[in-house]
Write a protein that holds these residues in place. Structure first.
Motif, PDB file in Angstrom:
ATOM      1  N   LYS A   1     -11.817  35.098  34.357  1.00 38.61           N
ATOM      2  CA  LYS A   1     -12.680  34.323  33.457  1.00 38.61           C
ATOM      3  C   LYS A   1     -12.962  35.117  32.182  1.00 38.61           C
ATOM      4  N   TYR A   2     -12.711  34.465  31.045  1.00 35.95           N
ATOM      5  CA  TYR A   2     -12.862  35.112  29.745  1.00 35.95           C
ATOM      6  C   TYR A   2     -13.516  34.171  28.749  1.00 35.95           C
ATOM      7  N   ILE A   3     -13.993  34.768  27.671  1.00 36.16           N
ATOM      8  CA  ILE A   3     -14.602  34.035  26.570  1.00 36.16           C
ATOM      9  C   ILE A   3     -13.898  34.497  25.298  1.00 36.16           C
TER      10      ILE A   3
ATOM     11  N   ASN B   1      -9.090  24.633  28.715  1.00 41.14           N
ATOM     12  CA  ASN B   1      -9.368  26.075  28.790  1.00 41.14           C
ATOM     13  C   ASN B   1      -8.715  26.770  29.985  1.00 41.14           C
TER      14      ASN B   1
ATOM     15  N   ALA C   1     -15.633  37.680  31.325  1.00 41.52           N
ATOM     16  CA  ALA C   1     -16.931  37.188  31.783  1.00 41.52           C
ATOM     17  C   ALA C   1     -17.303  37.826  33.119  1.00 41.52           C
TER      18      ALA C   1
ATOM     19  N   ILE D   1     -23.017  31.275  26.237  1.00 40.89           N
ATOM     20  CA  ILE D   1     -21.920  30.321  26.044  1.00 40.89           C
ATOM     21  C   ILE D   1     -22.178  29.059  26.862  1.00 40.89           C
TER      22      ILE D   1
ATOM     23  N   GLN E   1     -16.753  26.619  27.252  1.00 41.51           N
ATOM     24  CA  GLN E   1     -16.159  27.717  26.492  1.00 41.51           C
ATOM     25  C   GLN E   1     -15.454  28.735  27.384  1.00 41.51           C
ATOM     26  N   MET E   2     -15.654  28.636  28.688  1.00 42.34           N
ATOM     27  CA  MET E   2     -15.064  29.581  29.634  1.00 42.34           C
ATOM     28  C   MET E   2     -13.559  29.312  29.775  1.00 42.34           C
TER      29      MET E   2
END
Length: 154
Positions: free
Chosen positions: A33-35, A120, A52, A13, A17-18
């Motif tokens: 932290k996610y995607i 984000n 993540a 990524i 995008q985080m």
């Protein structure tokens, strides 16, 4: 950045995008932290919120308005500030979906995930709304319920 995931294998990524949770997902306070990953079936209403920070953790999420067009809530000023919202169109709302079986799929309308798409920043927000449940059924009727087995002509 490259991440290893249990469900999707290795994924790459970009930094932008985080998704970073200012108010973490309930029960996962140490993971921020996610995607957001789309399903392989691009027409599917479901996506995946992959941690993540923990390769074993991913949530199935969906846009609640696809299933519940009447769903609505007011975003409190505190959350607008926390998420740094400057334009209402930047807000994306997702709900966590739980699949227990093919006939038992529910979503958490009580605590939606709100993401500011412009920066984000995200938060899972617990709503003070009595009409919403943490286990709102997606399939209100069982498949085949409209078929009466006794109505077959002999």
């Amino acid at each position: 950045m490259i991440f290893n995931t249990k469900r999707f294998g290795q994924i790459e990524i970009e930094n932008n995008q985080m998704i970073v949770f200012e108010s973490p997902i309930l029960g996962f306070g140490n993971l921020k932290k996610y995607i957001l990953l789309q399903s392989e079936d691009k027409k599917s209403p479901f996506e995946f919120l992959q941690s993540a920070e923990n390769e074993d953790l991913s949530f199935i999420v969906a846009d609640p308005f696809v299933f519940f067009p009447e769903y609505e809530f007011h975003l409190e000023p505190h959350w607008i500030e926390t998420l740094a919202v400057t334009d209402e169109s930047d807000i994306m709302v997702m709900v966590i979906v739980t699949v227990r079986s093919a006939d038992d799929i529910s979503c958490n309308l009580k605590a939606p995930v709100v993401i500011n798409k412009s920066n984000n920043i995200a938060a899972q927000i617990v709503l003070d709304h009595r009409g919403y449940s943490t286990q709102e059924l997606l399939l209100r009727e069982k498949k085949g319920a409209e078929i009466d087995a006794d109505s077959v002509k002999k």
